[in-house]
Every structure is written in C-alpha cells, then in structure tokens.
Motif scaffolding. Structure first.
Motif, short mmCIF file in Angstrom:
data_model
loop_
_atom_site.label_atom_id
_atom_site.label_comp_id
_atom_site.label_asym_id
_atom_site.label_seq_id
_atom_site.Cartn_x
_atom_site.Cartn_y
_atom_site.Cartn_z
N GLY A 229 33.02 31.18 29.03
CA GLY A 229 33.24 29.91 29.69
C GLY A 229 34.69 29.46 29.62
O GLY A 229 35.15 28.68 30.47
N LYS A 230 35.43 29.95 28.61
CA LYS A 230 36.85 29.62 28.49
C LYS A 230 37.74 30.57 29.27
O LYS A 230 38.97 30.47 29.22
N GLY A 231 37.11 31.53 29.97
CA GLY A 231 37.89 32.40 30.84
C GLY A 231 38.01 33.83 30.41
O GLY A 231 38.57 34.66 31.15
N ASP A 232 37.51 34.17 29.22
CA ASP A 232 37.60 35.55 28.75
C ASP A 232 36.38 36.33 29.23
O ASP A 232 35.32 36.31 28.60
N LEU A 233 36.52 37.03 30.35
CA LEU A 233 35.39 37.76 30.94
C LEU A 233 35.24 39.16 30.37
O LEU A 233 34.34 39.90 30.78
N SER A 234 36.10 39.53 29.42
CA SER A 234 36.03 40.89 28.86
C SER A 234 35.10 40.99 27.66
O SER A 234 34.81 42.09 27.19
N VAL A 235 34.63 39.85 27.13
CA VAL A 235 33.80 39.87 25.92
C VAL A 235 32.42 40.41 26.25
O VAL A 235 31.90 40.21 27.36
N ARG A 236 31.83 41.10 25.27
CA ARG A 236 30.50 41.66 25.43
C ARG A 236 29.67 41.38 24.18
O ARG A 236 30.20 41.14 23.09
N GLU A 247 17.04 44.10 25.47
CA GLU A 247 17.09 44.03 26.94
C GLU A 247 17.93 42.85 27.41
O GLU A 247 18.69 42.96 28.38
N LEU A 248 17.80 41.70 26.70
CA LEU A 248 18.59 40.52 27.04
C LEU A 248 20.08 40.82 26.89
O LEU A 248 20.89 40.46 27.76
N ALA A 249 20.47 41.46 25.77
CA ALA A 249 21.87 41.79 25.55
C ALA A 249 22.40 42.75 26.61
O ALA A 249 23.51 42.58 27.13
N GLU A 250 21.59 43.77 26.94
CA GLU A 250 22.02 44.74 27.96
C GLU A 250 22.17 44.07 29.32
O GLU A 250 23.15 44.33 30.04
N ASN A 251 21.22 43.21 29.68
CA ASN A 251 21.30 42.52 30.96
C ASN A 251 22.50 41.59 31.01
O ASN A 251 23.18 41.47 32.04
N TYR A 252 22.76 40.92 29.87
CA TYR A 252 23.92 40.02 29.83
C TYR A 252 25.21 40.81 29.98
O TYR A 252 26.12 40.40 30.71
N ASN A 253 25.32 41.93 29.28
CA ASN A 253 26.54 42.74 29.38
C ASN A 253 26.72 43.27 30.81
O ASN A 253 27.85 43.34 31.30
N THR A 254 25.61 43.64 31.45
CA THR A 254 25.70 44.08 32.84
C THR A 254 26.20 42.96 33.74
O THR A 254 27.07 43.16 34.59
N MET A 255 25.65 41.76 33.53
CA MET A 255 26.09 40.61 34.31
C MET A 255 27.56 40.30 34.04
O MET A 255 28.33 40.01 34.97
N LEU A 259 30.61 40.22 36.66
CA LEU A 259 31.46 39.04 36.83
C LEU A 259 32.94 39.40 36.64
O LEU A 259 33.80 38.93 37.38
N GLU A 260 33.20 40.24 35.63
CA GLU A 260 34.59 40.65 35.39
C GLU A 260 35.12 41.46 36.57
O GLU A 260 36.25 41.25 37.02
N ARG A 261 34.28 42.36 37.07
CA ARG A 261 34.69 43.17 38.21
C ARG A 261 34.90 42.29 39.45
O ARG A 261 35.86 42.48 40.21
N LEU A 262 33.99 41.31 39.63
CA LEU A 262 34.12 40.40 40.76
C LEU A 262 35.38 39.56 40.64
O LEU A 262 36.09 39.34 41.63
N ASP A 263 35.67 39.11 39.42
CA ASP A 263 36.87 38.30 39.20
C ASP A 263 38.13 39.11 39.50
O ASP A 263 39.07 38.62 40.14
N LYS A 264 38.16 40.37 39.03
CA LYS A 264 39.31 41.21 39.30
C LYS A 264 39.43 41.51 40.80
O LYS A 264 40.54 41.52 41.35
N GLN A 268 42.55 40.47 43.05
CA GLN A 268 43.25 41.48 43.86
C GLN A 268 43.18 41.11 45.33
O GLN A 268 44.16 41.30 46.08
N PHE A 269 42.04 40.58 45.75
CA PHE A 269 41.87 40.18 47.13
C PHE A 269 42.86 39.07 47.50
O PHE A 269 43.51 39.12 48.55
N VAL A 270 42.97 38.07 46.63
CA VAL A 270 43.91 36.96 46.89
C VAL A 270 45.34 37.48 46.93
O VAL A 270 46.15 37.09 47.80
N SER A 271 45.65 38.39 45.98
CA SER A 271 47.00 38.96 45.94
C SER A 271 47.30 39.75 47.21
O SER A 271 48.36 39.60 47.83
N ASN A 272 46.35 40.61 47.61
CA ASN A 272 46.55 41.41 48.81
C ASN A 272 46.62 40.54 50.06
O ASN A 272 47.44 40.78 50.96
#
Length: 492
Positions: A229-236, A247-255, A259-264, A268-272
């Motif tokens: 929530g503070k912006g660190d999308l790399s935490v797992r 299963e909850l932990a695995e699903n959360y890590n997948t999500m 989210l991290e991939r979408l943010d990147k 990149q989209f905004v930059s391009n």
C-alpha cells in the motif's frame, strides 16, 4: 465512563484474529469442560448414592426379615439379639416401629417409646411403599436426635415393612451415618474440577501457541499488504505449510506479481507514449520556427516544410487514436457487442478495401477464403484485426511484393493467415512485437507512419474474442501472422 467502556468494548471485538480465536476456543473449551465436569460429577455421585441406597436397603430388608417373626411373637430378648447382631456391622442404629409409628426397640435405647413422624416411615406404614429411602441433614430436629450426641453430619433413613402372619406389623428403620460418603463425594468433585481446570489451562496454552502458528501467515500477509500500500510492489509473502493458507499466500504472490508487472508496463507505456508524442511535436516546432524566422524562404522549401508538418500531425493523430483505442479497451474490460459474424464476407471486404493500396505499390494481394464460415463476436473489432494485419503486410513488403490472406476452418476453429514476402522479423524480436510501442526497425516504422501500437491492439482484440495470435518469420523471407478463433467465440 460509558464512552470509555464502549471504546474498550469496540477495541476488544476489533482485536486481532489471534485473540478472537483464543476467545472462541476459551468459550468452547470452557463450556465443554464445565458440562463434562458437571455431568461426570453427577454420574459419580449418582453411582455412589445408588450403591449406598442398595446396600442400606438390602441390610434393612435382611434385618426386617430376621426380626419380624420375633416381633410378631412378642419376644423381646430375641428381637434385641437380632437387632444387636445386625447393628454390630453397621455405622448407625436400628429401630423397630409398630404400625402406629412408635419405637418399640432401639439399638441406642434413647428413642424407645417415641413416635416418629418421618416421611419415609409414614410411606411404609401407610402401605404406600414396601421400603423407602431418604437423606437428611442435622439442621432438622429429628435428624439431630437420631444421629446421636457425638455426630453432626448427614444421615440416611432406610425403612422396610415387616409382615407377620396376619399382615403388616410394623417397620424397621435403619439410620446410617453418611458424612464420610459426602466428604468423599466432595473430594472427588474437587479433584475432578481441578483436573478439568488444569486441562483447560493446558489447552489454552496450546491454543495460544497454535493460534500464533495459524495467524502468522495472515500477519505476514497483512504486513506485506501494508508495504504494498506504500508503493513497494516487489514484496512477497513467504509460502509455507499446506492447505488454504498456503493457497492464499500463493494466490497473493501471483496477484502481487501481476500488479508489479502491470505497474511496470504502465510506467513503460507512459514513458514510451511521452517519447512518441514528444518526437513529432519537437519536429514540428523546429520546422515552424524555421518558417517563422526565415521569411525569405523559397516557396518550394516552405511548401515542403508544410507537407512534413502535415505528415507529423497525421502521425501524432494516429498515435493519439491508437492510445484512445487501447484505453477504451482497457476500461471496457473485454466487453463487446456480440453477434453472428459472416467471417467469409468480412475477409472479402477487407481484401477489397486494401486492394488499391497494394496495387499502388505494384504488390499482389491474393486471397483464399472458404465460404460460409461464421462465428460469434464483435464485427467491427474483428474487422480491425484483419485490417491492421493486412495493412502492416502491405507497408512492410517491398514494392512489387506479394501478400496472401486466407480464411479456413481447421479442427473446429477459424484460422486467418496473413503472409508477406517482406524483410521479416529477427528471432529475438518476435517475442516482443505485440508489446506496446515496440518497433523492430524504429526508423522504418516512422517512415511508414507506424505508431508501435497496431499489433498491441490486434493482440488485445484477439484475446477478447478468445483467440490466439502467433507469428512465424525469417529475416529476408517475409512473415506470416496466424490468428485462431474458436467458432463459438469467446466464452461468456
């Protein structure tokens, strides 16, 4: 005070799940142990009382049977002897009563001649029962007299009828001292309660440990979510254990990874997008300043600058149009107008529309279209898919080249193929050509007016229809784009 109490109550019920689990465990275990202790104590008491009642009743019955013949014959010596023999083995007293309830014989001799108005005695003498049994305390006046001067505990009355040759002749009363039995019962009850309390405490300690183990993954998840929530999308979240929490932990890590991939991707989209929009603007600014500060510029050169600026404006308009298309598709989340689309007719329409553009460059645009093929989908978006692929093939094929468009049915699926004999796509670029703003040859793409978004739009539209798109290409030998649709369209 009321406000403070409400705040404390709210905080308590809003406490962590760990304490809620402990509270629920405490209530369940506490109630269970209380019920078990009460029932077990009751069972033990009932068993001991039943055993005592049986023993006293048998003793009273035996003594009554032995004394009845002598009482009926009025033989005092024999009666005294029988009562004395039976009294030797018991902790209490025996009394023989006539039909009026008067004590005729007493092993302790201090109640002879007294009339007893005890409920148990009256039940037997009135013929309501052959024998009766009851427990009494020293708080009752008669119980205090029957227990003796040196005894202050509880008493049990066991009464049995005595019959003579002509019918009922009286009753035998056995007064037993049962205080030791009551003390034993209280001791057993206390021990049982102590054992249950110890078990409950041990269970609560175990529950405290188990709740910590159970809630630790949830605590880790909550901590990770705060960091995210503070912006660190790399935490797992650490994935441990098994079952629902794993299963909850695995699903959360997948999500989180998505989210991290979408943010990147968006960054990149905004930059391009910024870069792509900045380039034509910068070019137009340079040309415009040149025209402004060189009033003596030849008319031919001025006209050429104006044409270049018009070309840049067209390219800028194309980029903005494609960006709006992608944004609209993202916001609609796959919503589309579903209808039965005649894919054969649609393919013919696209080929016919782009034929002049191919002929202008001396290219051959050929088609092989199976007739009568239909599928469920959005006709306008299906049209855009084939149009973009065919238009790209024309743009990136050399003058005099050859483009082939086909529509066939294969394995219950509709397949579009668009093949050209252009420059081809290097193997290292083929995995990225559907990414937004990706260009294999940036200089050539800008010359042809490409925005780097066309194939991204195609990929998203194909996915919306439940299809798949792939490319097969070899540098110098052209490219083939293959689109496969389920004939029923995307699953709803």
């Amino acid at each position: 005070m009321v406000t403070i109490s409400r705040i404390r109550t709210k905080r308590f019920f809003g406490a962590s799940i760990r304490w809620k689990i402990l509270l629920a465990f405490f209530v369940i275990v506490g109630l269970s142990f209380a019920v078990a202790a009460t029932n077990l104590t009751g069972l033990v008491k009932g068993y001991l009382f039943e055993q005592k009642t049986r023993e006293d009743s048998l003793l009273t019955e035996k003594a009554a049977a032995a004394a009845a013949p002598f009482f009926d014959e009025a033989s005092p010596e024999d009666i005294s002897r029988v009562l004395a023999e039976n009294a030797e083995s018991i902790d209490g007293r025996l009394m023989l009563l006539d039909q009026d309830g008067k004590v005729q014989y007493d092993t302790m001799r201090d109640m002879s001649g007294h009339r007893l108005q005890l409920d148990e005695v009256l039940q037997v003498l009135n013929g309501n029962a052959e024998q009766a049994y009851g427990i009494h305390t020293q708080g009752e006046a008669m119980a205090s007299r029957l227990g003796g001067a040196d005894y202050s505990g509880q008493l049990a009355y066991s009464v049995h009828a005595m019959d003579g040759e002509d019918g009922p002749i009286g009753a035998l009363l056995y007064v037993s001292r049962i205080q030791s039995l009551m003390d034993s019962l209280n001791s057993v009850q206390l021990q049982l309660i102590s054992v249950f309390v110890l078990i409950a405490l041990a269970a609560l300690v175990l529950a405290l440990i188990l709740s910590q183990v159970v809630t630790k993954p949830i605590t880790n998840l909550s901590r990770t979510m705060r960091k995210m929530g503070k912006g660190d999308l790399s935490v797992r979240v650490p994935v441990r254990g098994s079952g629902e929490l794993r299963e909850l932990a695995e699903n959360y890590n997948t999500m989180a990874a998505q989210l991290e991939r979408l943010d990147k991707t968006r960054s990149q989209f905004v930059s391009n997008a910024s870069h792509e929009l900045k380039t034509p603007l910068a070019t137009m600014k340079i040309m415009l300043e040149t025209v402004m500060y060189q009033p003596e510029m030849p008319e031919e050169l001025r006209s050429e600058f104006m044409q270049d600026m018009n070309h840049e404006i067209d390219r800028l308009t194309g980029i903005i149009t494609d960006l709006l298309t992608l944004t609209r598709m993202d916001s609609e989340k796959g919503e589309m107008k579903r209808e039965t689309v005649d894919m054969s007719s649609l393919t013919e329409e696209v080929v016919h529309l782009l034929m002049p553009a191919a002929e202008k460059r001396g290219q051959r645009l050929e088609s092989r279209i199976a007739q009568g093929l239909q599928m469920s989908g959005d006709r306008a978006r299906l049209y855009q898919i084939l149009y973009n692929l065919t238009d790209n093939a024309i743009k990136y094929s050399p003058d005099g080249g050859r483009i082939a468009v086909s529509l066939v049915s294969e394995d219950s699926a509709l397949v579009w193929r668009v093949r050209d004999n252009g420059v081809g796509i290097p193997a290292e670029d083929q995995a990225h050509i559907f990414e937004r703003f990706y260009r294999v040859d940036k200089a050539r793409s800008r010359e042809t007016g490409g925005t780097g978004l066309g194939l991204s739009i195609v990929k998203q539209l194909v996915t919306m229809h439940g299809g798949e798109i792939s490319v097969r290409s070899e540098p110098g030998h052209g490219s083939e784009f293959k689109v496969v649709f389920p004939q029923g369209g995307a699953a709803t």
